[in-house]
Enzyme design. Sequence first.
Site, PDB file in Angstrom:
ATOM      1  N   LYS A 216       0.865  -1.183   0.000  1.00  9.97           N
ATOM      2  CA  LYS A 216       0.000   0.000   0.000  1.00  9.97           C
ATOM      3  C   LYS A 216       0.897   1.227   0.000  1.00  9.97           C
ATOM      4  O   LYS A 216       1.478   1.591   1.017  1.00  9.97           O
ATOM      5  CB  LYS A 216      -0.923   0.056   1.220  1.00  9.97           C
TER       6      LYS A 216
ATOM      7  N   GLY B 214       2.215   3.372  13.806  1.00  6.37           N
ATOM      8  CA  GLY B 214       2.921   2.129  14.116  1.00  6.37           C
ATOM      9  C   GLY B 214       2.289   1.384  15.276  1.00  6.37           C
ATOM     10  O   GLY B 214       2.174   0.153  15.261  1.00  6.37           O
TER      11      GLY B 214
ATOM     12  N   GLU C  89       9.521   0.964  11.256  1.00  5.28           N
ATOM     13  CA  GLU C  89      10.533   2.019  11.188  1.00  5.28           C
ATOM     14  C   GLU C  89       9.766   3.315  11.325  1.00  5.28           C
ATOM     15  O   GLU C  89       9.028   3.714  10.431  1.00  5.28           O
ATOM     16  CB  GLU C  89      11.309   1.935   9.870  1.00  5.28           C
TER      17      GLU C  89
ATOM     18  N   CYS D 158      12.668  11.264   8.209  1.00  2.66           N
ATOM     19  CA  CYS D 158      12.525  10.881   9.616  1.00  2.66           C
ATOM     20  C   CYS D 158      13.816  11.050  10.410  1.00  2.66           C
ATOM     21  O   CYS D 158      13.775  11.152  11.642  1.00  2.66           O
ATOM     22  CB  CYS D 158      12.016   9.452   9.725  1.00  2.66           C
TER      23      CYS D 158
ATOM     24  N   GLU E 187       8.036  15.448  16.377  1.00  2.00           N
ATOM     25  CA  GLU E 187       8.534  15.328  15.005  1.00  2.00           C
ATOM     26  C   GLU E 187       7.674  16.214  14.110  1.00  2.00           C
ATOM     27  O   GLU E 187       6.490  15.939  13.898  1.00  2.00           O
ATOM     28  CB  GLU E 187       8.479  13.878  14.533  1.00  2.00           C
TER      29      GLU E 187
END
Length: 501
Positions: free
Chosen positions: A192, A250, A268, A302, A399
């Site tokens: 995806k 996640g 990750e 990231c 982040e």
Amino acid sequence: MENGKCNGGSTVKLPEIKFTKLFINGQFIDAASGKTFETIDPRNGEVIAQIAEGDKEDVDLAVKAARHAFDHGPWPRMTGFERGRLMNKFADLIEQNVEELAKLDAVDGGKLFQWGKLADIPATANNFRYNAGAADKIHGETLKMTRQSLFGYTLKEPVGVVGHIIPWNFPSIMFATKVAPSMAAGCTMVVKPAEQTSLSALFYAHLAKEAGIPDGVLNIVPGFGSTAGAAIASHMDIDKVSFTGSTDVGRKIMQAAAASNLKKVSLELGGKSPLLIFNDADIDKAAELALLGCFYNKGEICVASSRVFVQEGIYDKVVEKLVEKAKNRTVGDPFDSTSEQGPQVDKRQFEKILSYIEHGKNEGATLLTGGKAIGDKGYFIEPTIFTDVTEDMKIYQDEIFGPVMSLKKFKTVEEGIKWANNTKYGLAAGIVSQDIDLINTVSRSIKAGIVWVNCYFGFDLDCPYGGYKMSGNCRESGLDALDNFLQTKSVVMPLHNSPWM
């Protein structure tokens, strides 16, 4: 513009959009619902194309194809050499279509076209070549059993059907990072791509078919995380999920995997990476690395060095250099070869970054440069630098995934290490110093999966990469990446009348 420089448009011919449907069992097909969604050009907010919108029913169909290809098809039964040969052919076709693929990622995700041609797409092809070379070198071990009457060995077997959920910031590189090692291991898969950047993944599907990858090995289901992504994470017939993206998502994927068939999960996730610049650093080099680390790919990476710590002896000089260079950074059309920074990927990300900039101002940080949107169309943001940032501020802890740098002065080595580790993340870190003893101490003290010394973004296909803490639970790249898609089987049998033990 007060901060930064903005260029104009470009005369590069835009790509023809050839593939917009789902790719299942070797065929491009409409979504079962008939629904589509818009993919948007971040340069101007205009619609590029309508993409078939996959959801649970389409994921079921793709998994069925992948399962049949794994249980009954040739792919996992080929020798590693044969799989590697087809993967190398796939890489050849990627190299032959570098320009078109780079254009797709530029128009779909705002990535710099020249960087795509020179770096991202060649790296994608090389990833398939690297893993093609590893495909025939997967083997277990002979075991020296403690019981003398037993003989044992291990087999490395493909984990089965894999669901890959990939992010939008590096559509091609992340496609290869997931797909190449799982292909080499002999797995079949459902991918995806991010809804913002599905175009190149569909083009790769076309190339895989042309390369002779058997039907059902690679299936592409564009769609949204809450539907297609959730269906993959909770599917009872997927053996493994590999995800790159935010820590919050996640968590949801891990929960869904646990609640369904306890499938294996590789994550990750996010980062808030520190760059520590010490008093003995070369000031020009340190400023260049800090600028690269935070603003490369418009900060949508990231491992961005979004927290920069500078030792007090050179702090003022480094800050002066950073502000000067940020103001002169060229932001503009990713198809223009003079651009150093393109638009953010979409309106949602654009608005999120601007909201964090407002948080920084409201919480008392000092805005040194940038802080505003550029132009009246598209999703361009000035390179932004804050100082007087404290550890409780959102711009320090969260982040942001955009061109926003937080600067902080430190005195001692111990203080720098403490602040660097004061984050829930642990993906990457950087050190700028000439003192080898200091470098060894700091690199071993930082809680991060990769530490770059006097460089940044030192990625390599042979170098494992992944995070500590809430930055994930796996290692990608290198031969470690293959282990994500293999499982170990032990075979034990009696040993009779052996002349030696």
